[in-house]
Every structure is written in structure tokens, then in C-alpha cells.
Design a protein around this motif. Structure first.
Motif, PDB file in Angstrom:
ATOM      1  N   SER A   1       1.393  -1.263   0.085  1.00  0.00           N
ATOM      2  CA  SER A   1       0.300   0.001   0.318  1.00  0.00           C
ATOM      3  C   SER A   1       1.118   1.347  -0.267  1.00  0.00           C
ATOM      4  O   SER A   1       0.428   1.756  -0.652  1.00  0.00           O
ATOM      5  CB  SER A   1      -1.149  -0.015   1.002  1.00  0.00           C
ATOM      6  OG  SER A   1      -0.052   0.213   2.347  1.00  0.00           O
ATOM      7  N   GLU A   2       1.989   1.282   0.712  1.00  0.00           N
ATOM      8  CA  GLU A   2       2.899   2.107   0.525  1.00  0.00           C
ATOM      9  C   GLU A   2       3.423   2.524  -0.261  1.00  0.00           C
ATOM     10  O   GLU A   2       3.803   3.786  -1.169  1.00  0.00           O
ATOM     11  CB  GLU A   2       4.234   2.008   1.923  1.00  0.00           C
ATOM     12  CG  GLU A   2       4.537   3.356   1.777  1.00  0.00           C
ATOM     13  CD  GLU A   2       3.902   4.210   2.868  1.00  0.00           C
ATOM     14  OE1 GLU A   2       3.929   5.409   1.778  1.00  0.00           O
ATOM     15  OE2 GLU A   2       3.264   4.596   3.208  1.00  0.00           O
ATOM     16  N   GLY A   3       3.797   1.603  -1.624  1.00  0.00           N
ATOM     17  CA  GLY A   3       4.279   1.306  -2.793  1.00  0.00           C
ATOM     18  C   GLY A   3       3.537   1.972  -3.758  1.00  0.00           C
ATOM     19  O   GLY A   3       4.194   2.361  -5.186  1.00  0.00           O
ATOM     20  N   GLU A   4       2.177   1.918  -3.872  1.00  0.00           N
ATOM     21  CA  GLU A   4       1.248   2.766  -4.797  1.00  0.00           C
ATOM     22  C   GLU A   4       1.131   4.168  -4.099  1.00  0.00           C
ATOM     23  O   GLU A   4       0.660   4.806  -5.642  1.00  0.00           O
ATOM     24  CB  GLU A   4      -0.218   2.302  -4.551  1.00  0.00           C
ATOM     25  CG  GLU A   4      -0.402   0.129  -4.550  1.00  0.00           C
ATOM     26  CD  GLU A   4      -1.543  -0.560  -4.621  1.00  0.00           C
ATOM     27  OE1 GLU A   4      -2.752   0.789  -3.441  1.00  0.00           O
ATOM     28  OE2 GLU A   4      -2.299  -1.169  -3.947  1.00  0.00           O
ATOM     29  N   LYS A   5       1.762   4.738  -3.167  1.00  0.00           N
ATOM     30  CA  LYS A   5       1.507   6.208  -3.581  1.00  0.00           C
ATOM     31  C   LYS A   5       2.938   6.613  -3.653  1.00  0.00           C
ATOM     32  O   LYS A   5       3.003   7.840  -3.687  1.00  0.00           O
ATOM     33  CB  LYS A   5       1.590   6.316  -1.669  1.00  0.00           C
ATOM     34  CG  LYS A   5       1.050   6.042  -0.831  1.00  0.00           C
ATOM     35  CD  LYS A   5       0.842   6.809   0.189  1.00  0.00           C
ATOM     36  CE  LYS A   5      -0.250   5.402   1.307  1.00  0.00           C
ATOM     37  NZ  LYS A   5       0.285   6.113   2.316  1.00  0.00           N
ATOM     38  N   HIS A   6       4.021   6.057  -4.580  1.00  0.00           N
ATOM     39  CA  HIS A   6       5.342   6.010  -5.113  1.00  0.00           C
ATOM     40  C   HIS A   6       5.517   5.695  -6.667  1.00  0.00           C
ATOM     41  O   HIS A   6       4.944   4.956  -6.974  1.00  0.00           O
ATOM     42  CB  HIS A   6       6.835   5.517  -4.287  1.00  0.00           C
ATOM     43  CG  HIS A   6       6.979   6.358  -2.711  1.00  0.00           C
ATOM     44  ND1 HIS A   6       7.433   7.226  -2.278  1.00  0.00           N
ATOM     45  CD2 HIS A   6       5.693   5.712  -1.927  1.00  0.00           C
ATOM     46  CE1 HIS A   6       6.809   8.016  -1.840  1.00  0.00           C
ATOM     47  NE2 HIS A   6       6.100   6.750  -0.358  1.00  0.00           N
ATOM     48  N   LYS A   7       6.728   6.852  -6.975  1.00  0.00           N
ATOM     49  CA  LYS A   7       6.402   6.556  -8.712  1.00  0.00           C
ATOM     50  C   LYS A   7       7.338   5.317  -9.018  1.00  0.00           C
ATOM     51  O   LYS A   7       7.205   4.633 -10.012  1.00  0.00           O
ATOM     52  CB  LYS A   7       6.939   7.740  -8.778  1.00  0.00           C
ATOM     53  CG  LYS A   7       5.870   8.475  -9.608  1.00  0.00           C
ATOM     54  CD  LYS A   7       6.432   9.905 -10.154  1.00  0.00           C
ATOM     55  CE  LYS A   7       7.612  10.796 -10.293  1.00  0.00           C
ATOM     56  NZ  LYS A   7       7.221  11.472  -8.587  1.00  0.00           N
TER      57      LYS A   7
END
Ligand SMILES: [Zn+2]
Ligand SMILES: [Zn+2]
Length: 274
Positions: free
Chosen positions: A76-82
Motif C-alpha cells: 500500500s505504501e508502494g502505490e503512493k510512489h513512482k
């Protein structure tokens, strides 16, 4: 230069030994211009494990539960990043049937992108006693030199069995124990066995750059890297970052070493993109 790491740690849920959060690690990797980051906290489970650290588990259900939460957190954190974000684990391997059965059952429950095979324990033959390299003060006070040497021998043997197991995408820091146990000429024989096994089983290994901070060497040592390059064994650089400042640490120095030995075989991120 390699612009990603798949071997780093976080402080998730107060269980693991990293000092930065998942969000902090991903943000820093992005700032460094990394193409990807993989979070690989320690997966340390054994039915006979004593709970000296919150990340040491003997209860199978508890470790499955914790890693489900880690995987969710990283995804879920990964989805917020490019940048591309992956979740793996640095797994302490043990050769017994009991460990293997538990681990194989675990893999059906946990959807990791990749796995790193690791070894941080001295152990006796039947895995009823194990001691982490960072807690050598737990060894029985009256341990004889012969008994200690036997534990160390089993540690090296563990690495060979780890390579043969076929469970892992790459092997962590092959001769790491010398960080805590004084290096000896006779360990070279074990190192040769590791070189031969990596080559025979086509097992990718990492060059772990965290050793530069501690004993001014990478793991594996220079001559092992040279031999492994000659044999065309695939490698990957790992910073083993336990906080944001360690991301990508000493990659330039390790790249120069690989250049010196004419390395032609690198693990790329392709295996994660399938
Ligand atoms: Zn490690
Ligand atoms: Zn590590």
C-alpha cells in the motif's frame, strides 16, 4: 551502477531491526534516483527458536500474521510512489525436514515477490540449539573450543544446504560470520565449498556492502568474488540498509571490484517483472 536494492530492512510494527519506516525507505530510494526498492525484513522462524528478539519466532501462526501485515504495508505504501516497490524477505534457512515443511507451508500463505536465503545462526547438528551471530554471549559459559568449532562448522554447512535448497532468488552475504567470529585460514575451505556450490547449483549470490562499514570488506571476500566471476555465477549488489542513510552505500566500490574481475553476470529486475 546498479540503481536499486532488494535487500533492506525497516522498523515495521516494532518487530524488525531496521531504524526507518517503509515510507521513509521508499522516499529516500526515490530521492536517490533508484529504479526500484525491495523491502526484505528478517524472516526468522524455527520450532526451537528462543524468543530473544521480537523478530525471532517459534510460533508459525504469529510469523505468518506479522508478514501478512508487512506485505500489506509495503504494497500500500508502494502505490503512493513512482518507483517500483517490491516485498521480499531475508529468510534464515535451516536444513531440517521440520523447518522445510513449516517454511513451505508458509510460502503458500505469504505472497512475497522474492526471497533471499540467509544464515545468521550457529547451530548444533539436530537444530535443538541455535545462537545468533549477534548474541554470542548466549553461548553456554562452559562451552569448549571443540563444541564451539562444531557450531561454526554447522553454520558454514548451513550455507551450502541453503544454496542446494533452491528456495531462494539469491544468497545473502556468504561469509558474513567473520564479522563476529575471527577469520581463520581454515575457513577458506568452507568458502571454496560455497563457491563450488553456487556454481554447480546456478545460485545467484549478493555482494553485501554493509561489511565495508564494519570490517572494511564486502561479503563474499575478494577472492571468492574473483572465482565466482570466473565461473560466471550471477550476482547482485545489496546495501543491507537498516536506515535511509545506508541505501546504496558503497555501491561504487563494489562496482569497481566487479569491473576488476570482469563480471558479466548480473541479476536484473526482470525476474520481478514477469
Ligand atoms: Zn543478513
Ligand atoms: Zn539483511
Amino acid at each position: 551502477m546498479q540503481n536499486f536494492t532488494l535487500h533492506c530492512h525497516t522498523n515495521s510494527f516494532g518487530v524488525f531491526d531496521g531504524r526507518s519506516s517503509v515510507a521513509e525507505m521508499i522516499t529516500k530510494a526515490e530521492e536517490l534516483g533508484f529504479e526500484a526498492i525491495g523491502i526484505s525484513n528478517h524472516l526468522i522462524w524455527h520450532p526451537n527458536m528462543r524468543p530473544f528478539s521480537p523478530m525471532f519466532f517459534s510460533d508459525w501462526n504469529k510469523i505468518v500474521d506479522v508478514f501478512k501485515r508487512v506485505i500489506d504495508e509495503v504494497k500500500s505504501e508502494g502505490e503512493k510512489h513512482k518507483i517500483d516497490v517490491y516485498v521480499g524477505a531475508e529468510v534464515d534457512f535451516f536444513p531440517s525436514k521440520e523447518w522445510r515443511n513449516g517454511f513451505e507451508k508458509m510460502l503458500k500463505e505469504l505472497k512475497f515477490d522474492y526471497l533471499i536465503g540467509s544464515n545468521h545462526f550457529l547451530r548444533n547438528q539436530d537444530e535443538t540449539f541455535m545462537c545468533n551471530l549477534y548474541h554470542l554471549d548466549w553461548l553456554p559459559e562452559n562451552i569448549t573450543e571443540e563444541e564451539f568449532n562444531e557450531l561454526v562448522k554447522n553454520h558454514w554447512q548451513n550455507i551450502i544446504e541453503n544454496i542446494k535448497s533452491g528456495y531462494f532468488n539469491f544468497l545473502a552475504h556468504p561469509d558474513y560470520c567473520v564479522i563476529k567470529i575471527p577469520d581463520k585460514k581454515e575457513y577458506d575451505e568452507y568458502r571454496w565449498q560455497i563457491v563450488e556450490a553456487l556454481s554447480k547449483y546456478h545460485q545467484t549470490y549478493e555482494i553485501n556492502t554493509s561489511g565495508y562499514n564494519r570490517i572494511n570488506m564486502q561479503h563474499p571476500c575478494d577472492w571468492m568474488v574473483e572465482e565466482l566471476c570466473k565461473r560466471g555465477v550471477q550476482t547482485i549488489l545489496s546495501d543491507d540498509a537498516h536506515n535511509v542513510d545506508m541505501l546504496g552505500q558503497h555501491f561504487e566500490r563494489a562496482e569497481n571490484l566487479l569491473k576488476k574481475y570482469h563480471n558479466q553476470h548480473r541479476l536484473t529486475l526482470d525476474f520481478l517483472k514477469k
